[in-house]
Design an enzyme around this catalytic site. Structure first.
Site, mmCIF file in Angstrom:
data_model
loop_
_atom_site.group_PDB
_atom_site.id
_atom_site.type_symbol
_atom_site.label_atom_id
_atom_site.label_comp_id
_atom_site.label_asym_id
_atom_site.label_seq_id
_atom_site.Cartn_x
_atom_site.Cartn_y
_atom_site.Cartn_z
ATOM 1 N N GLY A 11 -52.354 61.014 -30.899
ATOM 2 C CA GLY A 11 -53.145 61.182 -32.107
ATOM 3 C C GLY A 11 -53.044 60.062 -33.128
ATOM 4 O O GLY A 11 -53.241 60.299 -34.329
ATOM 5 N N ASN A 13 -55.190 57.654 -33.400
ATOM 6 C CA ASN A 13 -56.558 57.513 -33.936
ATOM 7 C C ASN A 13 -56.885 58.650 -34.894
ATOM 8 O O ASN A 13 -57.521 58.437 -35.917
ATOM 9 C CB ASN A 13 -57.580 57.450 -32.801
ATOM 10 N N MET A 91 -58.643 63.978 -23.279
ATOM 11 C CA MET A 91 -58.633 63.571 -21.870
ATOM 12 C C MET A 91 -59.387 64.530 -20.944
ATOM 13 O O MET A 91 -59.009 64.702 -19.790
ATOM 14 C CB MET A 91 -57.178 63.404 -21.390
ATOM 15 N N ARG A 92 -60.445 65.124 -21.456
ATOM 16 C CA ARG A 92 -61.284 65.988 -20.630
ATOM 17 C C ARG A 92 -62.707 65.464 -20.678
ATOM 18 O O ARG A 92 -63.174 65.048 -21.746
ATOM 19 C CB ARG A 92 -61.298 67.430 -21.163
ATOM 20 N N ILE A 93 -63.368 65.510 -19.539
ATOM 21 C CA ILE A 93 -64.788 65.148 -19.530
ATOM 22 C C ILE A 93 -65.583 66.384 -19.918
ATOM 23 O O ILE A 93 -65.394 67.468 -19.350
ATOM 24 C CB ILE A 93 -65.200 64.618 -18.138
ATOM 25 N N HIS A 110 -63.193 54.177 -27.035
ATOM 26 C CA HIS A 110 -62.768 53.753 -25.696
ATOM 27 C C HIS A 110 -62.032 52.405 -25.803
ATOM 28 O O HIS A 110 -62.507 51.504 -26.507
ATOM 29 C CB HIS A 110 -63.998 53.606 -24.788
ATOM 30 N N ASN A 144 -73.111 60.839 -19.012
ATOM 31 C CA ASN A 144 -72.362 59.879 -18.197
ATOM 32 C C ASN A 144 -71.190 59.351 -19.011
ATOM 33 O O ASN A 144 -71.346 58.974 -20.162
ATOM 34 C CB ASN A 144 -73.256 58.712 -17.780
ATOM 35 N N VAL A 145 -70.021 59.308 -18.374
ATOM 36 C CA VAL A 145 -68.799 58.943 -19.091
ATOM 37 C C VAL A 145 -68.877 57.512 -19.621
ATOM 38 O O VAL A 145 -69.278 56.602 -18.896
ATOM 39 C CB VAL A 145 -67.581 59.118 -18.168
ATOM 40 N N ASP A 146 -68.512 57.336 -20.873
ATOM 41 C CA ASP A 146 -68.441 56.027 -21.524
ATOM 42 C C ASP A 146 -69.765 55.255 -21.458
ATOM 43 O O ASP A 146 -69.790 54.037 -21.338
ATOM 44 C CB ASP A 146 -67.312 55.167 -20.919
HETATM 45 C C1 GRF Z 1 -56.983 55.446 -27.382
HETATM 46 O O1 GRF Z 1 -56.603 54.244 -26.778
HETATM 47 C C2 GRF Z 1 -58.450 55.704 -27.161
HETATM 48 O O2 GRF Z 1 -59.196 54.544 -27.043
HETATM 49 C C3 GRF Z 1 -58.457 56.448 -25.865
HETATM 50 O O3 GRF Z 1 -57.302 57.235 -25.891
HETATM 51 C C4 GRF Z 1 -56.317 56.642 -26.718
HETATM 52 C C5 GRF Z 1 -55.856 57.665 -27.702
HETATM 53 O O4 GRF Z 1 -54.711 57.285 -28.392
HETATM 54 N N1 GRF Z 1 -59.687 57.181 -25.726
HETATM 55 P P1 GRF Z 1 -54.191 58.150 -29.613
HETATM 56 O O5 GRF Z 1 -53.901 59.561 -29.100
HETATM 57 O O6 GRF Z 1 -55.239 58.150 -30.667
HETATM 58 O O7 GRF Z 1 -52.934 57.480 -30.060
#
Ligand code: GRF
Length: 202
Positions: A11, A13, A91-93, A110, A144-146
């Protein structure tokens, strides 16, 4: 705007989004009203709790199908009147159905310069490709992912002695500035997603 953040891990971000939206000098028209994690006991939940933001754990393993899990997440977001979703290390699509419901209001970050190095281990992919710059991308989420419209990107150098860890760390520093500024573009209605899936600037 009411923002929901979806996480699965550390977390950092999320933290940058909390800091930016709580900082009155940045004047971002956004408040994080809920943090949802599909994993219990992750550090991101503690970051939310420290900031007095409600947290909800919705464990995907407790649902038989992706559709049911996504519906539980969707209902929680609706219940809290969320306008905008930020995926931050989630981490889930997400299913097409979920993505369609939130189109234009659903952001992801990303750790690469899309459209290069989609999917997992983007930093490792960058090192293997031998690129001398990489970076991060904030984009609208499509099925579509990313692959959704790109909102903002920041490049960082890749050094000859970089490891996956050192590159990840350098990219994260860039992410922590980029994500709040990209969110600001959306909540200030400076940008929007067109029905043609392209980005439009006011
Ligand atoms: C980041 O690198 C982001 O780009 C990717 O997952 C990571 C998350 O990191 N999607 P954090 O949990 O925010 O530290």
């Amino acid at each position: 705007k009411r923002v929901g953040v979806l996480i699965s891990g550390s977390g950092t971000n999320l933290q940058s989004l909390i800091n930016a939206t709580k900082d009155p000098t940045q004047n971002i028209n956004a408040e994080i009203v809920v943090v949802i994690s599909n994993k219990p006991n992750v550090d991101g939940l503690n970051r939310a709790r420290r900031a007095d933001i409600p947290t909800v754990i919705i464990q995907n393993k407790e649902y038989k199908t992706r559709e049911e899990f996504d519906l539980a997440v969707h209902e929680e977001l609706v219940k809290r009147n969320v306008d905008v979703i930020c995926l931050a290390g989630f981490m889930r699509i997400l299913t097409g159905e979920f993505v369609r419901k939130w189109r234009g209001r659903l952001l992801n970050i990303h750790p690469a310069l899309l459209p290069l190095f989609k999917g997992t281990h983007a930093q490792r992919q960058a090192l293997e490709a031998g690129v001398r710059v990489s970076g991060c991308t904030v984009h609208f989420v499509e099925e579509n992912v990313d692959a959704g419209a790109i909102i903002a990107q920041q490049c960082v150098p890749v050094y000859p002695n970089d490891t996956e860890e050192s590159l990840t760390e350098r990219i994260k520093e860039a992410e922590h500035k980029l994500y709040p500024s990209a969110l600001n573009l959306l909540v200030s209605e400076t940008i929007k997603l067109g029905t043609d899936k392209k980005l439009y600037w006011k």
